[in-house]
Design an enzyme around this catalytic site. Structure first.
Site, mmCIF file in Angstrom:
data_model
loop_
_atom_site.group_PDB
_atom_site.id
_atom_site.type_symbol
_atom_site.label_atom_id
_atom_site.label_comp_id
_atom_site.label_asym_id
_atom_site.label_seq_id
_atom_site.Cartn_x
_atom_site.Cartn_y
_atom_site.Cartn_z
ATOM 1 N N ASN A 1 12.177 -7.688 27.560
ATOM 2 C CA ASN A 1 11.452 -8.914 27.879
ATOM 3 C C ASN A 1 12.491 -10.004 28.110
ATOM 4 O OD1 ASN A 1 9.917 -11.198 27.963
ATOM 5 N ND2 ASN A 1 9.121 -11.044 25.870
ATOM 6 N N TRP A 2 12.651 -10.378 29.374
ATOM 7 C CA TRP A 2 13.713 -11.341 29.709
ATOM 8 C C TRP A 2 13.347 -12.776 29.347
ATOM 9 C CZ3 TRP A 2 15.438 -9.459 35.306
ATOM 10 C CH2 TRP A 2 16.044 -8.212 35.181
ATOM 11 N N LYS A 3 12.092 -13.004 28.992
ATOM 12 C CA LYS A 3 11.638 -14.360 28.636
ATOM 13 C C LYS A 3 12.052 -15.345 29.741
ATOM 14 C CE LYS A 3 11.586 -12.949 23.870
ATOM 15 N NZ LYS A 3 11.705 -13.290 22.460
ATOM 16 N N HIS B 1 2.001 -12.366 23.692
ATOM 17 C CA HIS B 1 3.290 -12.505 22.995
ATOM 18 C C HIS B 1 3.213 -13.699 22.043
ATOM 19 C CE1 HIS B 1 7.528 -13.168 22.207
ATOM 20 N NE2 HIS B 1 7.729 -11.920 22.625
ATOM 21 N N GLU C 1 5.217 -15.959 21.407
ATOM 22 C CA GLU C 1 5.682 -17.233 21.979
ATOM 23 C C GLU C 1 4.592 -17.894 22.814
ATOM 24 O OE1 GLU C 1 9.334 -15.654 23.574
ATOM 25 O OE2 GLU C 1 10.122 -15.509 21.541
ATOM 26 N N GLU D 1 5.314 -7.115 16.795
ATOM 27 C CA GLU D 1 6.451 -8.038 16.803
ATOM 28 C C GLU D 1 6.279 -9.060 15.686
ATOM 29 O OE1 GLU D 1 8.473 -7.907 20.994
ATOM 30 O OE2 GLU D 1 7.326 -9.727 20.712
ATOM 31 N N GLY E 1 14.199 -13.135 17.692
ATOM 32 C CA GLY E 1 15.285 -14.049 18.032
ATOM 33 C C GLY E 1 16.018 -14.610 16.829
ATOM 34 N N SER F 1 14.534 -8.615 17.223
ATOM 35 C CA SER F 1 15.965 -8.423 16.989
ATOM 36 C C SER F 1 16.400 -6.953 17.039
ATOM 37 C CB SER F 1 16.385 -9.068 15.664
ATOM 38 O OG SER F 1 16.133 -10.458 15.697
ATOM 39 N N GLY G 1 14.097 -8.528 23.341
ATOM 40 C CA GLY G 1 14.400 -9.793 24.008
ATOM 41 C C GLY G 1 15.894 -9.899 24.283
ATOM 42 N N GLY G 2 16.608 -10.591 23.400
ATOM 43 C CA GLY G 2 18.025 -10.907 23.601
ATOM 44 C C GLY G 2 18.891 -9.746 24.067
HETATM 45 P P1 13P Z 1 14.442 -10.552 20.335
HETATM 46 O O1 13P Z 1 14.801 -9.106 20.618
HETATM 47 O O2 13P Z 1 15.332 -11.533 21.034
HETATM 48 O O3 13P Z 1 14.295 -10.791 18.859
HETATM 49 O O4 13P Z 1 12.985 -10.792 20.978
HETATM 50 C C1 13P Z 1 11.964 -9.903 20.687
HETATM 51 C C2 13P Z 1 10.800 -10.199 21.557
HETATM 52 O O5 13P Z 1 10.148 -11.209 21.399
HETATM 53 C C3 13P Z 1 10.479 -9.252 22.630
HETATM 54 O O6 13P Z 1 9.266 -9.542 23.223
#
Ligand code: 13P
Length: 252
Positions: A9-11, A95, A97, A167, A173, A213, A234-235
């Site tokens: 997920n590149w956000k 999600h 977020e 999640e 993050g 993470s 994500g990251g």
């Molecule tokens: P991180 O891997 O950066 O913690 O993000 C997880 C996430 O929200 C994937 O959708």
């Protein structure tokens, strides 16, 4: 056997050029990965170009959200028809977020899921508790509320087309990962909910991903849990080398 999914997920990261460059590098590395499905979720602006670059490769493309209407007066929103037009076959829905930044509710998640299924997309529905909810012992109840609210009115067949992502908000993050055992416990709760609501066969076949993470150095432990069917990352999905390492997670 549930086929694992490794999804990035590149956000709100990557321009069109950066996204295309990433795909050109990762596609050959993913070509030999027959053990899992590989998905990336670029921002809306890069979807069409990244899908084009991924054509003929093993990499599936996901949007990060969508509106439930096919079209209409919704400034700033993007519909299921539009993301399919841009080359998506998956869409992330609910999600944390979006729930926190945009006040998205379980009812809205439910409307989006139904619209995504009607469009032939594979939704990746996210659920998970906050730190306060976990510390007050509320994880099970939060997962139940989000699961039942998000999936209200769906048939077992609808459910068989959905991927769930657990999640925990406190692990996103933050560098703070749920231990494989903690994650597996929540996955077990979700699979039980699936059993009660949709039946044994659907509970056994639904893929439940862990997100929060996930990194190359902890993916092996997480994927070693039979309850964990993949990762939503994500990251660590933003760099070609680390995403390649995630796709090629240690397997026994
Ligand atoms: P991180 O891997 O950066 O913690 O993000 C997880 C996430 O929200 C994937 O959708």
């Amino acid at each position: 056997m549930r086929k694992p999914v490794i999804a990035g997920n590149w956000k709100m990261y990557k321009t069109i050029a950066e996204g295309v460059d990433f795909i050109q590098k990762i596609a050959p590395m993913a070509a030999s990965a027959s053990h899992c499905d590989v998905v990336v979720a670029p921002p809306f602006t890069a979807l069409a170009a990244v899908s084009q670059a991924a054509k003929g490769s093993k990499v599936g493309i996901s949007a990060q959200d969508m509106h439930w209407d096919k079209e209409g007066a919704h400034t700033g929103d993007v519909s299921s028809t539009m993301i399919v037009d841009a080359g998506c076959t998956y869409v992330i829905i609910g999600h944390s977020e979006r729930r926190h930044d945009h006040g998205e509710t379980d009812e809205q998640v439910n409307r989006k899921l139904k619209a995504a299924l009607a469009e032939g997309l594979t939704p990746i529905m996210c659920v998970g508790e906050t730190l306060a909810q976990r510390e007050s012992g509320g994880t099970g109840q939060v997962l139940k509320t989000q699961f039942e609210g998000g999936l209200a009115g769906l048939t077992p067949y609808d459910f068989s087309r959905i991927i769930i992502a657990y999640e925990p908000v406190w692990a996103i993050g933050t560098g703070r990962t749920a231990t494989p055992e903690m994650a597996a416990e929540s996955h077990h709760i979700l699979r039980d909910l699936a059993r009660q609501r949709f039946g044994e066969a659907e509970a056994r076949s639904v893929r439940i991903l862990y997100g929060g993470s996930v990194k190359p150095d902890n993916v092996g432990g997480l994927m070693g849990q039979p309850e964990i069917d993949g990762a939503l990352v994500g990251g660590a999905s933003l760099k070609v080398d680390s995403f390649a390492a995630l796709i090629n997670y240690p397997r026994t």
